[in-house]
Enzyme design. Structure first.
Site, PDB file in Angstrom:
ATOM      1  N   LYS A   1      -3.155 -11.276  -6.998  1.00 53.15           N
ATOM      2  CA  LYS A   1      -4.065 -10.482  -7.818  1.00 53.15           C
ATOM      3  C   LYS A   1      -4.336  -9.117  -7.206  1.00 53.15           C
ATOM      4  O   LYS A   1      -4.336  -8.097  -7.905  1.00 53.15           O
ATOM      5  CB  LYS A   1      -5.378 -11.252  -8.003  1.00 53.15           C
TER       6      LYS A   1
ATOM      7  N   SER B   1      -2.054 -17.365   5.101  1.00 57.20           N
ATOM      8  CA  SER B   1      -2.907 -16.430   5.828  1.00 57.20           C
ATOM      9  C   SER B   1      -4.116 -17.184   6.357  1.00 57.20           C
ATOM     10  O   SER B   1      -5.065 -17.470   5.621  1.00 57.20           O
ATOM     11  CB  SER B   1      -3.355 -15.291   4.895  1.00 57.20           C
TER      12      SER B   1
ATOM     13  N   ILE C   1      18.211  -6.684   8.038  1.00 58.03           N
ATOM     14  CA  ILE C   1      17.303  -7.746   8.479  1.00 58.03           C
ATOM     15  C   ILE C   1      16.478  -7.245   9.656  1.00 58.03           C
ATOM     16  O   ILE C   1      17.016  -6.746  10.645  1.00 58.03           O
ATOM     17  CB  ILE C   1      18.074  -9.029   8.871  1.00 58.03           C
ATOM     18  N   TYR C   2      15.168  -7.408   9.533  1.00 57.61           N
ATOM     19  CA  TYR C   2      14.224  -7.000  10.559  1.00 57.61           C
ATOM     20  C   TYR C   2      13.469  -8.243  11.057  1.00 57.61           C
ATOM     21  O   TYR C   2      13.461  -9.276  10.396  1.00 57.61           O
ATOM     22  CB  TYR C   2      13.236  -5.977  10.006  1.00 57.61           C
ATOM     23  N   ALA C   3      12.811  -8.115  12.201  1.00 61.40           N
ATOM     24  CA  ALA C   3      12.030  -9.245  12.717  1.00 61.40           C
ATOM     25  C   ALA C   3      10.824  -8.725  13.485  1.00 61.40           C
ATOM     26  O   ALA C   3      10.887  -7.680  14.141  1.00 61.40           O
ATOM     27  CB  ALA C   3      12.891 -10.139  13.603  1.00 61.40           C
TER      28      ALA C   3
ATOM     29  N   ARG D   1       0.823  -1.207   0.000  1.00 61.80           N
ATOM     30  CA  ARG D   1       0.000   0.000   0.000  1.00 61.80           C
ATOM     31  C   ARG D   1       0.863   1.265   0.000  1.00 61.80           C
ATOM     32  O   ARG D   1       0.448   2.316  -0.487  1.00 61.80           O
ATOM     33  CB  ARG D   1      -0.944   0.015   1.209  1.00 61.80           C
TER      34      ARG D   1
ATOM     35  N   CYS E   1      -6.285 -18.218  15.665  1.00 60.75           N
ATOM     36  CA  CYS E   1      -7.051 -18.199  16.909  1.00 60.75           C
ATOM     37  C   CYS E   1      -8.403 -18.900  16.785  1.00 60.75           C
ATOM     38  O   CYS E   1      -9.058 -19.168  17.798  1.00 60.75           O
ATOM     39  CB  CYS E   1      -7.256 -16.763  17.378  1.00 60.75           C
TER      40      CYS E   1
END
Length: 550
Positions: free
Chosen positions: A68, A38, A275-277, A21, A42
């Protein structure tokens, strides 16, 4: 720029979609070890019983839909095997086929995995399951359908464990919960968890606390417990907690901390600048104490995914930490908590006070109202709110959400009575339960009331205090009374003050604490040394039912 995300579901997919986005120019690749990228994690326990009837409802987005709508390349059943930080590449394996994928920025969102304890015979047990993803729930549903187990054991009494116990019982299975700790529901304190344990037992669930599993025998059909007892099981759910899935990060020499969680800074950056987490795999700050914590909840993971996308896209965003707000349904009750528990406050050596109240979910004169038992933890001088817990049939989520918001806004207990809520008899009360517990806490901070807790009562009486119950005689006859209690009904108290000693401390009690507060004020205004038994008979009798005199 190419951004690769390892791990879908909450954190990973929130990062991917937010990043798209923000920019149409970034190439986004998501690698997911499992078959679904995805899904509603829960919701899995409720699919077991059929309360969620359609399996398709659990699958939120497919790779085709994500391509898409968001132009995101999603590769399910693709495991990241190794990260080459020097060359900025990832070695992947998809159904036996290896491939190297390069990245400019990498986001790790591997989540958490079930803790599998070392228990004798567990490897040979053929009827033990965990629940973390859709393939797990498929196995459980197939086993229940094909083998029709009559006896199930749930090992671990956290949120997932209790949800599974309820949903298995709805299928007509005889369920036993085994918990090594002295109580169920670790996020709650002992006296609040006792309400939930009572509900479980009333619904036919056997609850064994202080009794961990020590051995599995006969392929898992017999479980030996630390108490010396052996129980039979056709079907066992292992639900003793989760731990960060950080093996890939460790192999890449990324720094880890608490229980193996990946260490990140306030922008989610690891010790590698590219690198992120995010999500269940990272160490976060408990926002109230600023201490390291692991908070495996969907809401923080989704927020972190969105924020890390902002950071990578050049938007200033910082992780402010989490307070751990959570709720669980257990048959007809809801149990919720936010912030710190009393146990956590003790471990952090923080000075605190506690107050319990019982209020109605909406106006008591309107049909359908139910009691909400609330607990508030706060600093005794500043009134800083540390945490809250609530139990009830209706309206629990609303009240804990409000207090969670108050904590995030750095409000104090004296701010809670100032909060204005929508009111009409079907929805609430003119004095909402949040207002009421704010008044009660403010009375303590401002010195109008002093209280003691249920676990302090015995020692206080042994030291010479008098316990005064101000309920009516009919209540004592119907509900029982506490040991060593003298009785003077509240409405007779002013006329019978001469019956009470002025040289001893008096502890006042009623059903839930409201009338005993009124008695406390009457007595204090007449020169008596008096304290209120917080939560009164309701809390004490729930945690110590064997001591009630009937």
């Amino acid at each position: 720029m190419r951004v690769v995300i390892i791990g879908g579901v909450a954190g990973g997919m929130s990062a991917a979609t937010r990043l798209r986005r923000l920019s149409e120019k970034i190439e986004i690749i998501v690698l997911e070890k499992g078959p679904y990228v995805s899904f509603a994690n829960c919701g899995l326990p409720y699919y077991v019983s059929g309360e969620i009837s359609e399996r398709s409802e659990l699958i939120l987005q497919t790779p085709e839909q994500l391509k898409k709508r968001f132009n995101i390349n999603v590769y399910p059943e693709t495991e990241a095997i190794n990260i080459d930080r020097k060359n900025k590449t990832i070695l992947t394996n998809s159904k036996g086929k290896e491939e190297v994928i390069s990245y400019d920025k990498l986001i790790l969102s591997p989540g958490a995995q079930p803790v599998i304890p070392t228990i004798k015979g567990l490897d040979e047990a053929t009827n033990v399951y965990t629940l973390r993803n859709v393939p797990d729930v498929d196995k459980i549903v197939a086993t229940v359908k094909n083998e029709q187990p009559k006896r199930a054991v749930v090992i671990g009494a956290g949120f997932i464990g209790l949800e599974m116990a309820e949903n298995l019982q709805h299928l007509g299975i005889d369920v036993t919960i085994v918990e090594a700790a002295p109580q169920i529901l670790p996020p709650l304190d002992e006296e609040m968890a006792a309400f939930v344990e009572k509900e479980l037992k009333e619904k036919g669930i056997t609850v064994l606390t202080g009794a961990g599993a020590t051995a599995f025998k006969e392929s898992g059909n017999v479980i030996e417990l630390s108490s010396g007892e052996s129980i039979s099981s056709d079907f066992t759910i292992l639900s003793i907690g989760v731990k960060p899935s950080s093996d890939l990060a460790v192999a890449a020499d990324l720094k880890t901390g608490l229980r193996g969680g990946i260490i990140v800074d306030e922008t989610y950056q690891t010790n590698d600048p590219d690198i992120y987490a995010v999500g269940d795999a990272i160490v976060v700050k408990q926002q109230i104490t600023e201490e390291d914590a692991l908070i495996s909840l969907a809401s923080p993971a989704n927020r972190q995914g969105r924020q890390v996308a902002d950071v990578i896209a050049g938007v200033t965003r910082k992780n402010k930490g989490s307070i751990g707000t959570a709720i669980v349904r257990v048959f007809d009750l809801a149990a919720a908590s936010t912030g710190l528990s009393e146990r956590q406050l003790r471990n952090s050596n923080l000075d605190y006070k506690t107050v319990h109240t019982t209020s109605k979910s909406h106006a008591g004169y309107f049909p359908g109202s139910h009691p909400i038992v609330m607990k508030l933890l706060f600093h005794p001088v500043s009134g800083k709110i540390y945490g809250a817990q609530a139990i009830g049939q209706d309206g629990v989520d609303k009240r804990i959400d409000i207090i969670a918001t108050a904590i995030k806004a750095d409000m104090t207990v004296t701010d809670l009575p100032e909060l204005e809520f929508t009111y009409a008899p079907p929805f609430g009360s003119a004095k909402d339960p949040v207002n009421m517990i704010g008044y009660a806490a403010a009375n303590i901070v401002e010195g109008f009331s002093e209280n003691i807790q249920y676990y302090e009562l015995k020692e206080t009486i042994e030291n010479g205090a008098i316990l005064l119950d101000v309920r009516n005689p009919g209540e004592l006859k119907n509900n029982g009374s506490l040991p060593h209690a003298e009785n003077i009904p509240l409405d007779e108290l002013r006329e019978r003050l001469s019956e009470l000693p002025t040289n001893k401390e008096i502890i006042v009690s009623c059903q839930s604490g409201q009338r005993s507060y009124l008695a406390e004020r009457i007595l204090k205004n007449n020169g008596f040394d008096v304290k209120n038994l917080d939560g009164a008979f309701q809390i004490y009798s729930t945690i110590y039912p064997q001591e009630v005199i009937k």
